[in-house]
Write an enzyme that holds these catalytic residues in place. Structure first.
Site, PDB file in Angstrom:
ATOM      1  N   LYS A   1       0.857  -1.189   0.000  1.00  0.00           N
ATOM      2  CA  LYS A   1       0.000   0.000   0.000  1.00  0.00           C
ATOM      3  C   LYS A   1       0.883   1.225   0.000  1.00  0.00           C
ATOM      4  O   LYS A   1       1.804   1.331   0.812  1.00  0.00           O
ATOM      5  CB  LYS A   1      -0.900   0.017   1.254  1.00  0.00           C
ATOM      6  CG  LYS A   1      -1.952   1.114   1.204  1.00  0.00           C
ATOM      7  CD  LYS A   1      -3.122   0.667   0.364  1.00  0.00           C
ATOM      8  CE  LYS A   1      -4.073   1.801   0.033  1.00  0.00           C
ATOM      9  NZ  LYS A   1      -3.604   2.692  -1.037  1.00  0.00           N
TER      10      LYS A   1
ATOM     11  N   LYS B   1       4.050   2.258   8.916  1.00  0.00           N
ATOM     12  CA  LYS B   1       2.827   3.022   9.167  1.00  0.00           C
ATOM     13  C   LYS B   1       1.614   2.086   9.252  1.00  0.00           C
ATOM     14  O   LYS B   1       0.790   2.202  10.168  1.00  0.00           O
ATOM     15  CB  LYS B   1       2.631   4.039   8.041  1.00  0.00           C
ATOM     16  CG  LYS B   1       1.563   5.082   8.298  1.00  0.00           C
ATOM     17  CD  LYS B   1       1.451   6.067   7.133  1.00  0.00           C
ATOM     18  CE  LYS B   1       2.717   6.856   6.944  1.00  0.00           C
ATOM     19  NZ  LYS B   1       2.553   7.906   5.897  1.00  0.00           N
TER      20      LYS B   1
ATOM     21  N   LYS C   1       5.560   2.070  -2.591  1.00  0.00           N
ATOM     22  CA  LYS C   1       5.525   3.467  -3.032  1.00  0.00           C
ATOM     23  C   LYS C   1       5.945   3.522  -4.487  1.00  0.00           C
ATOM     24  O   LYS C   1       6.701   2.663  -4.954  1.00  0.00           O
ATOM     25  CB  LYS C   1       6.492   4.332  -2.196  1.00  0.00           C
ATOM     26  CG  LYS C   1       6.130   5.803  -2.197  1.00  0.00           C
ATOM     27  CD  LYS C   1       4.942   6.074  -1.281  1.00  0.00           C
ATOM     28  CE  LYS C   1       4.603   7.555  -1.242  1.00  0.00           C
ATOM     29  NZ  LYS C   1       3.552   7.844  -0.245  1.00  0.00           N
TER      30      LYS C   1
ATOM     31  N   THR D   1      -6.268  12.377   6.272  1.00  0.00           N
ATOM     32  CA  THR D   1      -4.942  12.618   6.836  1.00  0.00           C
ATOM     33  C   THR D   1      -4.973  13.842   7.744  1.00  0.00           C
ATOM     34  O   THR D   1      -4.446  13.827   8.863  1.00  0.00           O
ATOM     35  CB  THR D   1      -3.892  12.796   5.729  1.00  0.00           C
ATOM     36  OG1 THR D   1      -3.957  11.691   4.830  1.00  0.00           O
ATOM     37  CG2 THR D   1      -2.487  12.876   6.317  1.00  0.00           C
TER      38      THR D   1
ATOM     39  N   SER E   1      -7.802   4.816   3.461  1.00  0.00           N
ATOM     40  CA  SER E   1      -7.619   4.034   2.231  1.00  0.00           C
ATOM     41  C   SER E   1      -7.976   2.572   2.469  1.00  0.00           C
ATOM     42  O   SER E   1      -8.564   1.899   1.610  1.00  0.00           O
ATOM     43  CB  SER E   1      -6.171   4.131   1.747  1.00  0.00           C
ATOM     44  OG  SER E   1      -5.950   5.337   1.071  1.00  0.00           O
TER      45      SER E   1
END
Length: 421
Positions: free
Chosen positions: A75, A99, A111, A195, A354
């Site tokens: 992710k 995270k 990423k 966020t 998400s």
């Protein structure tokens, strides 16, 4: 903490690796698991052609790094920027692993990025580049493999293009291959604000932990993009006093508080915060060093370093951006007794929402925004408590505690699964 060289301080991958090594050492992590977790499991580099509007063929370089998929599919966002490089993407992928583990959701870390300047590209060029980049890495993507999301320079439209390209290749609509999509094609309510909302939640928890009052608590925010602007708006509604906003092209300061709704409308109309009459112009670098209770760096990496950490006056730093504080700066801030809410906890509201979007897509059942926000608050408040308890139990700062907690969870899963050979 171990000595960090200047090169390590400004290199996000080296800084991440140094913190990982320190946390792994504190955990007495098995040497084999240490090797498994220290490096990404897969790094993909692609060079691909795109037809530009003027008829030229331009070749772009793209990356996708998958750090770990031990706890679930990878992710992580995709960023479009001239500054994208492999070390940055590696660091961001590993941060995503930690995270997701800190907030205990079933994802690993990944990423991606493309070296480009999206501000100088037309919508047609961006769409063609996005679709070709997706096609180049498509065998590594999927709801059970790797689920991208928006990041710097990308948005819900880019996610829609990725989802459509993937779906065309699969010969069926697969909404759950990306998150951060428009609502009408499988996006989640509350995702865009998540966020920023998460930053507000963990700031509430920090004040409660420290015995500080929320009303009138002075906040300075660096960055007024999606994360910074939503954090500012939500925190103002809660009673925080937003006294400073630092942007790349200038800063604003008002000791009596800035009306964030008015500022947001001004920025929408003018494309900048400069010239806003509800605050005085201020050097954005000096704003970071201005007296306040909470400082929220919500823009880019490496803004708090050995060169300015000793002049930070904030009581709490809440890291809305990834990697805004270098490892050397951490040591200086620890001596100053600054309470840091580390990035892998502070800005995890986005990946948590998400996760909710991915779940909703797979269920084919979509939640009301109130439920999204309720679940978000529950997960982040519990994760904050987990990190603080870990910090106190192991006598380490919050960042190392968050790393230790995350590494412990991922390592435990790998041990349970075993090593396939």
């Amino acid at each position: 903490m171990a000595t960090i060289t200047l090169e390590q301080e400004i290199n996000p991958w080296e800084a991440q690796a140094a913190r990982f090594d320190f946390a792994a050492r504190k955990l007495n992590l098995d040497e084999g698991l240490w090797k498994v977790l220290r490096y990404p499991s897969r790094e993909i580099i692609v060079h691909f052609p795109v037809a530009m509007d003027d008829g030229r063929i331009e070749v772009f370089t793209g990356f996708r790094v998958q750090h770990s998929q031990a706890r679930g599919p990878g992710k992580g966002g995709i960023r479009y920027s001239p500054d994208v490089n492999l070390d940055e993407v590696r660091a961001l992928a590993s941060w995503m692993t930690w995270k997701c583990a800190v907030v205990n959701i079933p994802f690993g870390g990944a990423k991606g990025g493309v070296i480009c300047d999206p501000k100088k590209m037309s919508m047609g060029e961006l769409e063609r580049m996005t679709r070709r980049y997706t096609a180049e890495i498509i065998e590594f993507l999927g709801p059970e493999k790797d689920v991208p999301a928006p990041d710097m320079g990308t948005n819900e439209q880019v996610m829609a293009w990725i989802m459509d390209t993937y779906s065309m290749h699969m010969r069926q609509t697969v909404t759950s291959v990306v998150t951060g999509k428009p609502l009408n094609i499988g996006g989640s309510r509350g995702r865009k604000e998540a966020t920023g909302r998460g930053i507000g939640i963990v700031c509430d928890e920090a004040l409660r932990h420290l015995g500080m009052q929320r009303d009138g608590c002075r906040v300075i925010i660096q960055g007024f993009g999606n994360v910074g602007s939503n954090a500012a708006r939500i925190m103002m509604e809660k009673g925080y006093k937003i006294i400073g906003i630092a942007e790349y092209d200038g800063g604003l300061y008002n000791p009596n508080g800035i009306d964030i709704d008015q500022l947001f409308e001004f920025r929408q109309r003018n494309g900048t915060v400069l010239g806003f009459r509800g605050a005085e112009a201020f050097d954005p670098h000096e704003l970071l060093l201005t007296d306040c209770e909470i400082l929220i760096p919500a823009a880019t990496e490496n803004v708090i370093t050995s060169r300015n950490a000793d002049r930070i006056k904030a009581r709490v730093i809440c890291e809305g951006a990834n990697g805004p504080t270098t490892a050397v700066a951490d040591e200086i801030l620890a001596d100053k007794k600054v309470f840091i809410i580390p990035d892998i906890l502070a800005n995890s509201g986005g990946v948590t929402a998400s996760y909710f979007e991915w779940v909703q897509d797979r269920q084919g059942y979509f939640w009301k925004e109130a439920l999204v926000n309720e679940q978000l608050e529950s997960i982040l408040a519990e994760s904050f408590d987990d990190v603080v308890r870990y910090s106190e139990a192991h006598a380490v700062n919050n960042r190392i505690a968050a790393y230790m907690l995350a590494i412990d969870r991922v390592a435990f899963t790998i041990k349970q699964r075993g090593i396939y050979a």
